[in-house]
Design a protein around this motif. Structure first.
Motif, PDB file in Angstrom:
ATOM      1  N   MET A  18       0.865  -1.406  -0.175  1.00  0.00           N
ATOM      2  CA  MET A  18       0.080   0.299   0.011  1.00  0.00           C
ATOM      3  C   MET A  18       0.842   1.533   0.076  1.00  0.00           C
ATOM      4  N   ASN A  19       1.018   2.024  -0.473  1.00  0.00           N
ATOM      5  CA  ASN A  19       1.306   3.328  -0.728  1.00  0.00           C
ATOM      6  C   ASN A  19       0.517   4.663  -0.537  1.00  0.00           C
ATOM      7  N   ALA A  20       1.657   5.495   0.276  1.00  0.00           N
ATOM      8  CA  ALA A  20       0.772   6.970   0.580  1.00  0.00           C
ATOM      9  C   ALA A  20       1.018   7.750  -1.096  1.00  0.00           C
ATOM     10  N   PRO A  21      -0.449   8.313  -1.487  1.00  0.00           N
ATOM     11  CA  PRO A  21      -1.036   9.204  -2.439  1.00  0.00           C
ATOM     12  C   PRO A  21       0.186  10.085  -2.640  1.00  0.00           C
ATOM     13  N   GLU A  22       0.502  10.210  -3.975  1.00  0.00           N
ATOM     14  CA  GLU A  22       2.083  11.267  -4.464  1.00  0.00           C
ATOM     15  C   GLU A  22       0.605  12.221  -5.471  1.00  0.00           C
ATOM     16  N   THR A  23       1.880  13.317  -5.750  1.00  0.00           N
ATOM     17  CA  THR A  23       1.613  14.455  -6.868  1.00  0.00           C
ATOM     18  C   THR A  23       3.338  14.318  -7.589  1.00  0.00           C
ATOM     19  N   THR A  24       3.267  14.452  -8.616  1.00  0.00           N
ATOM     20  CA  THR A  24       4.253  15.078  -9.390  1.00  0.00           C
ATOM     21  C   THR A  24       4.272  16.821  -9.745  1.00  0.00           C
ATOM     22  N   GLU A  25       6.201  16.668  -9.521  1.00  0.00           N
ATOM     23  CA  GLU A  25       6.184  17.996  -9.611  1.00  0.00           C
ATOM     24  C   GLU A  25       7.498  18.450 -10.338  1.00  0.00           C
ATOM     25  N   THR A  26       7.286  19.183 -11.454  1.00  0.00           N
ATOM     26  CA  THR A  26       8.075  19.247 -12.560  1.00  0.00           C
ATOM     27  C   THR A  26       9.638  20.128 -12.230  1.00  0.00           C
ATOM     28  N   TYR A  68      10.411  15.377  -9.729  1.00  0.00           N
ATOM     29  CA  TYR A  68      10.061  14.580  -8.561  1.00  0.00           C
ATOM     30  C   TYR A  68       8.636  14.473  -7.541  1.00  0.00           C
ATOM     31  N   ASP A  69       8.345  13.086  -7.035  1.00  0.00           N
ATOM     32  CA  ASP A  69       7.121  12.963  -6.985  1.00  0.00           C
ATOM     33  C   ASP A  69       7.476  13.668  -5.460  1.00  0.00           C
ATOM     34  N   THR A  70       6.214  14.350  -4.943  1.00  0.00           N
ATOM     35  CA  THR A  70       5.852  14.901  -3.395  1.00  0.00           C
ATOM     36  C   THR A  70       5.083  13.093  -2.645  1.00  0.00           C
ATOM     37  N   VAL A  71       5.358  13.411  -1.529  1.00  0.00           N
ATOM     38  CA  VAL A  71       4.580  12.106  -0.738  1.00  0.00           C
ATOM     39  C   VAL A  71       4.348  12.625   0.096  1.00  0.00           C
ATOM     40  N   ASP A  72       2.898  13.246   0.418  1.00  0.00           N
ATOM     41  CA  ASP A  72       2.467  13.268   2.248  1.00  0.00           C
ATOM     42  C   ASP A  72       1.642  12.805   2.844  1.00  0.00           C
ATOM     43  N   VAL A  73       2.578  12.542   3.618  1.00  0.00           N
ATOM     44  CA  VAL A  73       1.731  11.665   5.268  1.00  0.00           C
ATOM     45  C   VAL A  73       2.580  12.173   6.294  1.00  0.00           C
ATOM     46  N   ASP A  84      13.680   6.078  -5.811  1.00  0.00           N
ATOM     47  CA  ASP A  84      13.149   4.742  -5.877  1.00  0.00           C
ATOM     48  C   ASP A  84      14.511   4.044  -6.347  1.00  0.00           C
ATOM     49  N   MET A  85      14.398   2.885  -5.992  1.00  0.00           N
ATOM     50  CA  MET A  85      16.017   2.247  -6.473  1.00  0.00           C
ATOM     51  C   MET A  85      15.708   1.314  -7.579  1.00  0.00           C
ATOM     52  N   ASP A  86      14.304   0.750  -7.940  1.00  0.00           N
ATOM     53  CA  ASP A  86      14.814   0.187  -9.154  1.00  0.00           C
ATOM     54  C   ASP A  86      14.475   1.475 -10.706  1.00  0.00           C
ATOM     55  N   THR A  87      13.419   3.012 -10.346  1.00  0.00           N
ATOM     56  CA  THR A  87      13.105   3.610 -11.911  1.00  0.00           C
ATOM     57  C   THR A  87      14.018   4.309 -11.435  1.00  0.00           C
ATOM     58  N   GLY A  88      14.865   5.282 -10.059  1.00  0.00           N
ATOM     59  CA  GLY A  88      15.749   6.392 -10.380  1.00  0.00           C
ATOM     60  C   GLY A  88      14.728   7.435 -10.365  1.00  0.00           C
ATOM     61  N   ASP A  89      13.759   7.632  -9.452  1.00  0.00           N
ATOM     62  CA  ASP A  89      12.272   8.801  -9.704  1.00  0.00           C
ATOM     63  C   ASP A  89      13.304   9.569  -7.838  1.00  0.00           C
ATOM     64  N   TYR A  90      13.390  10.589  -8.045  1.00  0.00           N
ATOM     65  CA  TYR A  90      12.993  11.212  -7.289  1.00  0.00           C
ATOM     66  C   TYR A  90      11.536  11.835  -6.660  1.00  0.00           C
ATOM     67  N   LEU A  91      12.005  11.485  -5.377  1.00  0.00           N
ATOM     68  CA  LEU A  91      10.842  11.350  -4.035  1.00  0.00           C
ATOM     69  C   LEU A  91      10.992  12.327  -2.564  1.00  0.00           C
ATOM     70  N   VAL A  92      10.128  13.231  -2.509  1.00  0.00           N
ATOM     71  CA  VAL A  92      10.573  14.162  -1.586  1.00  0.00           C
ATOM     72  C   VAL A  92       8.831  13.942  -0.303  1.00  0.00           C
ATOM     73  N   PHE A  93       9.482  13.489   0.450  1.00  0.00           N
ATOM     74  CA  PHE A  93       8.709  13.001   1.849  1.00  0.00           C
ATOM     75  C   PHE A  93       7.681  14.081   2.460  1.00  0.00           C
ATOM     76  N   ASN A  94       6.932  14.473   2.483  1.00  0.00           N
ATOM     77  CA  ASN A  94       6.020  15.523   3.524  1.00  0.00           C
ATOM     78  C   ASN A  94       5.248  15.160   4.271  1.00  0.00           C
ATOM     79  N   ALA A  95       6.592  14.819   5.831  1.00  0.00           N
ATOM     80  CA  ALA A  95       5.640  14.454   6.750  1.00  0.00           C
ATOM     81  C   ALA A  95       5.603  14.956   7.715  1.00  0.00           C
ATOM     82  N   GLY A  96       5.146  14.862   8.943  1.00  0.00           N
ATOM     83  CA  GLY A  96       5.386  15.688  10.069  1.00  0.00           C
ATOM     84  C   GLY A  96       5.866  15.151  11.315  1.00  0.00           C
ATOM     85  N   THR A  97       6.507  14.032  10.821  1.00  0.00           N
ATOM     86  CA  THR A  97       6.762  12.819  11.909  1.00  0.00           C
ATOM     87  C   THR A  97       7.828  11.930  10.751  1.00  0.00           C
TER      88      THR A  97
END
Length: 598
Positions: free
Chosen positions: A1-9, A17-22, A192-205
């Protein structure tokens, strides 16, 4: 199960990179991370994401074989959490944080019963109770176990429970930076170690549960791609303090092998679980002498790990070692059926290599196993950077100068519960990464990663990697002195220069991953060397040949923090005192009677 993502150019040349809010980001999918996520889910916090660098369930926890401590009193009803705490403090040479020790030891009977409810495959007594075995330096039989695959069975139970609670997780993600202004954590950057895509996780903790740093040594019990110091380095770079980094446990019994034999070479340094000695295994030198009679006539092979490891190292140094640079560990006085039942994985491993443990000994030698140091945290696992937590082997404080065998798995589930409860009481949504943090930290980090990927350089990544490990074994190993430690620091500076000129593959390659690991390892290695120079005494796993005695004035923890222009500064603080109940247990002077095993 994955958290929702938004893509930012990306703009102005920045990569996309993709942004994940959690709300809560748990970095590390072993026992500590899983237990934290379970606690959060059970308390109604579902906006959680657990990240792992490998496939789900493939964590270092599975390599912890011998057992997990808790004063259940299955065989020895006189045992108690206070005696467990006293043993832990004694083994840690009183450099442990007494409060954190009590947190673990008080919780563990309930945590073991909880794991039993979650259908962990514990070994049982004839009446069906959770069985418990002897482990080194413990006054009573309090180490619960599942054959010799305890960590694997425990992680399976935790993962099954997390899946029942629908805890979200994501595989094959490597985190390279925690987003922080030095006062508060806002999330993390990785790829992401499979695709090489960058990820930014927006996390409260953010929770760091990434393991330790023992793999900065060339002989170690981890796989090469784990325990490289990533958790401590991520926290340190985010502004948190490290503590006790000079204390590295060298397990007495890693496999000693003929490294020119391709069948045996991959097993060099791999753990031969303490359960082998807990079930009666005996140590002999090449002359056939059961040498622990000279070093520890009362506790023998089940004395503290630092004592047994130094005894083995001394035998080897004085010319009484085996052909492969070890000593013999012998269980041939036990039947094959006993070994198969109590130590199935060990029997299977050696049998596959043509060694029958019931009729011949195995060769062992000390190997780097566990970092007692790590990130400095409060009683809930929170660092000096608000909203950034560290637990399990990533944190410091529970083990002091030397870890009691069976306490590593205990620490993961005990603090997983404590930290999860604390976060659940405070969680307030994902929050928002300030624009300045994105511009000043996240985007430059991704630009640096892009520059690193595919870079042409002079030195091979694995050459630098192994040079660093060799350096640490030579200069900060079992026996240390100031001249060698300072030479190690000088060599580390030269190695850092090499690391800036490495030939690196694309972002999805192994060489890219190891290049990132080298950066983490350089931070951890510097702290180990700095702390080992500063601590002018011998205590627990830290043995200075030029300062061979314990110094009572050094009952202090060393803290490490970032200084200006990339420097590292240190300060010390006195250790606290045990509670009255634990002090009473210490005064009673409980001690393991090894000869019950004879």
């Amino acid at each position: 199960m994955n958290a929702p993502e938004t893509t930012e150019t990306g703009s102005s040349g920045d990569p996309g990179y993709d942004t994940v809010d959690v709300s809560v980001l748990v970095i590390g999918a072993g026992a500590a991370g899983a237990r934290t996520a379970i606690e959060l889910a059970e308390r109604g916090i579902n906006d959680v994401l657990v990240l792992g660098k490998r496939s789900h369930g493939d964590a270092h926890t599975t390599w912890a074989r011998g057992g997990i401590n808790g004063a259940l009193g299955t065989h020895d009803p006189e045992d108690s959490w206070a005696v467990h705490a006293a043993d832990t403090l004694n083994e840690g040479h009183f450099l442990n944080d007494p409060g954190k020790v009590e947190t673990v030891t008080k919780q563990m009977p309930d945590r073991l019963r909880e794991l039993d409810e979650w259908e962990m495959d514990f070994s049982r007594t004839e009446d069906g109770s959770i069985d418990q075995r002897f482990f080194g330096a413990q006054s009573f039989r309090r180490t619960a176990f599942a054959g010799d695959h305890t960590g694997e069975s425990m992680l399976n139970a935790l993962i099954d429970r997390a899946q029942e609670l629908s805890v979200p997780y994501r595989e094959n993600v490597m985190i390279t930076s925690v987003l922080s202004d030095g006062d508060r954590a806002y999330g993390a950057v990785g790829f992401d170690m499979d695709t090489g895509d960058y990820l930014v996780f927006n996390a409260g903790t953010v929770v760091l549960a990434t393991g330790g740093y023992a793999a900065v040594y060339n002989r170690h019990t981890s796989r090469e791609d784990e325990n490289n110091g990533d958790g401590p380095a991520l926290a340190y770079n985010a502004g948190a303090e490290l503590m006790d980094m000079e204390f590295v446990q060298f397990h007495p019994t890693g496999m000693a092998v003929n490294e020119s034999d391709p069948e045996w070479e991959p097993w060099s340094g791999r753990l031969v679980t303490e359960a082998v000695r807990g079930e009666g295994g005996r140590l002999y030198n090449a002359e056939g002498e059961r040498f622990m009679k000279r070093y520890s006539p009362d506790q023998m092979e089940l004395d503290a790990r630092d004592i047994v490891a130094r005894a083995i190292a001394q035998e080897i140094a004085e010319g009484r070692g085996t052909e492969n640079g070890g000593v013999y560990l012998d269980l041939s006085h036990k039947s094959e059926s006993f070994i198969r039942e109590r130590l199935p994985r060990m029997h299977e491993r050696f049998d596959s290599l043509g060694v029958e443990m019931a009729s011949e000994p195995v060769e062992v030698a000390p190997t780097a196993h566990y970092g007692m140091g790590g990130v400095a945290v409060d009683e809930y696992g929170e660092t000096s950077v608000s909203s950034l937590f560290a637990i399990g082997e990533t944190m410091a404080g529970v083990h002091g100068a030397n870890r009691l065998g069976g306490n590593s798995l205990a620490e993961t589930v005990a603090f997983g519960a404590v930290t999860g409860k604390r976060i659940a009481e405070q969680v307030d949504g994902p929050g928002r990464i300030p624009g300045q943090i994105v511009d000043d930290i996240a985007k430059p980090q991704m630009r640096d990663l892009t520059t690193l990927a595919g870079r042409d350089g002079t030195y091979g990544v694995m050459s630098v990697f192994t040079d660093l490990q060799d350096l640490m074994w030579e200069h900060a190993g079992i026996l240390r002195d100031e001249d060698s430690l300072r030479a190690g620091l000088d060599e580390l500076d030269a190695l850092r220069e090499k690391a800036s000129d490495m030939d690196v593959g694309p972002i999805t390659s192994d060489s890219f991953e190891f290049a990132i690991d080298i950066g983490f390892m350089l931070t951890a290695a510097r702290a180990v060397l700095r702390g080992a120079i500063q601590r002018t005494e011998s205590r627990g796993a830290h043995h200075r040949t030029d300062y061979p005695d314990i110094d009572s004035d050094w009952r202090r923890n060393i803290y490490f923090e970032r200084a200006d222009v990339g420097g590292m500064s240190t300060h010390t603080e006195a250790v606290g005192t045990p509670s009255e109940a634990v002090q009473d247990a210490l005064d009673e002077g409980y001690e393991l009677d090894y000869h019950q095993l004879e």
